[in-house]
Design a protein around this motif. Structure first.
Motif, PDB file in Angstrom:
ATOM      1  N   CYS A 548      80.001  86.073  15.834  1.00 55.19           N
ATOM      2  CA  CYS A 548      81.435  85.890  15.674  1.00 55.19           C
ATOM      3  C   CYS A 548      82.095  85.405  16.956  1.00 55.19           C
ATOM      4  O   CYS A 548      83.143  84.735  16.926  1.00 55.19           O
ATOM      5  CB  CYS A 548      82.092  87.196  15.204  1.00 55.19           C
ATOM      6  N   ARG A 549      81.561  85.776  18.107  1.00 53.02           N
ATOM      7  CA  ARG A 549      82.181  85.421  19.389  1.00 53.02           C
ATOM      8  C   ARG A 549      81.601  84.139  20.003  1.00 53.02           C
ATOM      9  O   ARG A 549      82.006  83.731  21.079  1.00 53.02           O
ATOM     10  CB  ARG A 549      81.981  86.556  20.387  1.00 53.02           C
ATOM     11  N   ILE A 550      80.653  83.561  19.336  1.00 49.16           N
ATOM     12  CA  ILE A 550      79.973  82.425  19.958  1.00 49.16           C
ATOM     13  C   ILE A 550      80.932  81.251  20.159  1.00 49.16           C
ATOM     14  O   ILE A 550      81.815  80.998  19.338  1.00 49.16           O
ATOM     15  CB  ILE A 550      78.774  81.999  19.088  1.00 49.16           C
ATOM     16  N   LYS A 551      80.809  80.651  21.287  1.00 46.99           N
ATOM     17  CA  LYS A 551      81.600  79.460  21.586  1.00 46.99           C
ATOM     18  C   LYS A 551      80.639  78.335  21.940  1.00 46.99           C
ATOM     19  O   LYS A 551      79.813  78.489  22.825  1.00 46.99           O
ATOM     20  CB  LYS A 551      82.535  79.709  22.768  1.00 46.99           C
ATOM     21  N   SER A 552      80.736  77.275  21.268  1.00 45.50           N
ATOM     22  CA  SER A 552      79.802  76.197  21.484  1.00 45.50           C
ATOM     23  C   SER A 552      80.553  74.897  21.707  1.00 45.50           C
ATOM     24  O   SER A 552      81.657  74.689  21.182  1.00 45.50           O
ATOM     25  CB  SER A 552      78.857  76.075  20.304  1.00 45.50           C
TER      26      SER A 552
END
Length: 594
Positions: A548-552
């Motif tokens: 949910c927190r992944i930033k790509s």
């Protein structure tokens, strides 16, 4: 002897003069009078020759190993080397240390001689002679089963104990061994065999005219309980030691008589252990060495002496496997313990060409229980360790295809052996690890106490009773039957049936530290009793939070909206409910704050 030493050379300071005397042995068929040299006699410097010599390491197999192999040959073959020491030269520089004074009946003066060969009575003599045989074996060796290999493995000092699986191989072995030894000046004599066909190929002057061959640990000894091989019947008999009949029975007398019980294979283990336990009883009684034993103890030892006399007419077969069974056998080891002693025994199970299964006792070993009291389960485990080492010894000395089985009547011992050593305390863990290592590949199983032959060796047995005991000599009756009739595999016992102090399991403690960090309603640690289950729950939650927190920087993931804390919490609750419904029955409480 070398020529007489000139008088001007007798002043050489690097010399030693050997005292010598004659020893008569009327029972010998070849040399009734032997000359013995005393290399331990002090010189004028206060030092003896033997004190300056090194004994040398052991380079030959033990008598135990040689006799174990000797019992597995269908055709036995024995001989000894004529005057073995006298066939080996000593370097000329060292001969001055082997000088003797001699005066014959015709001489008016005492003359000085130097001994030019290895001399019986010097500390290094046995090593030098045996080392020569080992080198001879090495120089002529071509493969691992030829005559040269036998020379290196089947000689005990000057006695050759070997054999083959048929007459042709035995005749070839006789010819090859004789030829190799003759190349170094050694002559073999006193040949004997259980096969008349093999003996017909040996010249009459090289045969042994005695009907009994002594297999003994002490050269020239006539007072030990030695093994006597009777070639015609191919059986072992026993030589009963002499006792101090007219002397008062003291602890010194008892220990002396017990030390004469020579039983290298342990086949009289139940008789010998009785003497060992009795000696331990004398030590516990704190009797002096020359203090006469109480009448009750004297009667016990006198009865033991009389029982030994029954062994003179007793014999057992030398061959331990069925004729024609080849090199495929089974070994079955049994172990047991009592409060006084523990022991182990191994049986050979083989099937002959006629299809008949034969089971016979091969070897056994016993130990007196330590004076420091141990529980019966611990002693039973010690007996399993003893069996493991005994089995390892046999395996190292038999070049055969062997399947091994191990039997114990102790449920606790079998429970220990079926689990990792790390589960137990130090005493049990060390011994379990040792047994598992030494018996790897073998099968441990349960045997009823009444069918365990090792029970006899742990409790001791009267000689008259042992002679007629089929359980000891052949093992339990089912051992010669088909495997389907053996006792079924013993299930690992339920440890709850045993008191904790008996099972001796190692206690395991786990400390868990929690940090509140403002969390007031976290019940994860109190809700689940299984650590592995709790770990899986937390792993699912952490993986969900991570995704949910992944930033790509990828273009596809840029469309994923950034979740606020409230949105993250609601999403996590939804996810946990799904996990709960699919994998777990218990509710999962999510902290109200991060």
């Amino acid at each position: 002897m070398a020529p007489v030493i000139p008088s001007e050379d007798t002043k050489n300071s690097n010399t030693y003069y050997l005292p010598h005397h004659a020893v008569l042995k009327p029972s010998s068929t070849t040399t009734k009078c032997r000359v013995v040299f005393d290399g331990s006699s002090k010189s004028s410097t206060g030092i003896s020759l033997n004190e300056c010599l090194m004994v040398g390491p052991t380079v030959q197999d033990s008598l135990y190993a040689i006799v174990i192999r000797f019992r597995m040959y269908e055709i036995a073959l024995v001989a000894d080397i004529t005057k073995m020491y006298r066939q080996i030269w000593v370097h000329p520089d060292d001969r001055s240390l082997q000088r003797v004074y001699w005066q014959s009946k015709t001489d008016t003066d005492v003359r000085t001689y130097e001994l030019t060969t290895v001399t019986y009575g010097t500390a290094c003599a046995p090593y030098l002679a045996i080392r020569c045989l080992q080198q001879l074996s090495h120089d002529h060796r071509r493969n691992e089963d030829d005559a040269a290999e036998r020379i290196g493995k089947d000689f005990y000092v000057d006695d050759f104990l070997s054999g083959a699986d048929n007459e042709d191989e035995a005749v070839q072995l006789y010819s090859d061994v004789k030829s190799i030894l003759a190349s170094a000046g050694f002559e073999l004599r006193k040949w004997n065999s259980n096969s008349s066909e093999v003996l017909s190929n040996i010249p009459a002057n090289l045969k042994d005219d005695k009907s009994i061959v002594t297999v003994d640990d002490v050269q020239g000894s006539v007072s030990t309980l030695g093994l006597l091989w009777h070639p015609e019947s191919d059986t072992f008999r026993f030589k009963v030691p002499e006792c101090f009949i007219n002397a008062p029975i003291t602890k010194r007398i008892v220990v002396s008589e017990m030390s004469k019980l020579f039983d290298p294979l342990g086949i009289l283990g139940p008789i010998v252990i009785t003497a060992k336990v009795f000696v331990q009883l004398l030590w516990k009684s704190k009797l002096g060495w020359d203090e006469v034993l109480p009448s009750s103890l004297c009667n016990v030892w006198e009865n033991y002496r009389r029982g030994l006399n029954t062994l003179e007419s007793f014999s057992i077969p030398r061959l331990k496997k069925a004729p024609g069974s080849g090199k495929t056998i089974q070994l079955h080891g049994f172990c047991d313990a009592s409060k006084n002693a523990y022991g182990a025994c191994i049986y050979v199970r083989s099937v002959g060409t006629n299809g008949i299964t034969t089971t016979r006792l091969l070897t056994a070993k016993s130990r007196v229980a330590p004076i420091q009291t141990l529980s019966i389960p611990r002693l039973e485990l010690c007996s399993a360790v003893l069996l493991s080492h005994l089995h390892e010894n046999v395996m190292l000395n038999l070049n055969m295809n062997i399947n091994s089985f191990f039997w114990s009547d102790s449920s606790i011992t079998l429970h220990w052996l079926h689990n990792p050593p790390s589960n137990y305390n130090t005493f049990v863990a060390n011994r379990v690890a040792e047994v598992q290592r030494l018996t790897e590949g073998g099968i441990w199983n349960h045997v009823a106490g009444l069918e365990n032959p090792a029970d006899l060796i742990s409790r001791g047995c009267d000689p008259c009773e042992l002679i007629n005991n089929t359980l000891w000599w052949k093992g339990p009756p089912w051992l010669s039957s088909d495997r389907s009739e053996w006792p079924s595999m013993f299930p690992v016992p339920d440890v709850k049936k045993f008191p904790p102090e008996v099972v001796e399991a190692k206690p395991c403690s786990l400390a868990a530290v929690t940090r509140s960090s403002g969390v007031t309603d976290c019940t994860l640690f109190t809700r689940y009793s299984s650590l592995s289950r709790l770990t899986r729950i937390v792993a699912y939650c952490r993986r969900f939070v991570h995704h949910c927190r992944i930033k790509s920087a990828g273009s596809d993931l840029q469309l994923l909206p950034h979740l606020t804390s409230d949105e993250l919490r609601q999403a996590l609750i939804s996810f946990v409910k799904v996990v709960q419904e699919e994998h777990f029955s218990n509710e999962i409480t999510i902290p109200s704050q991060r």
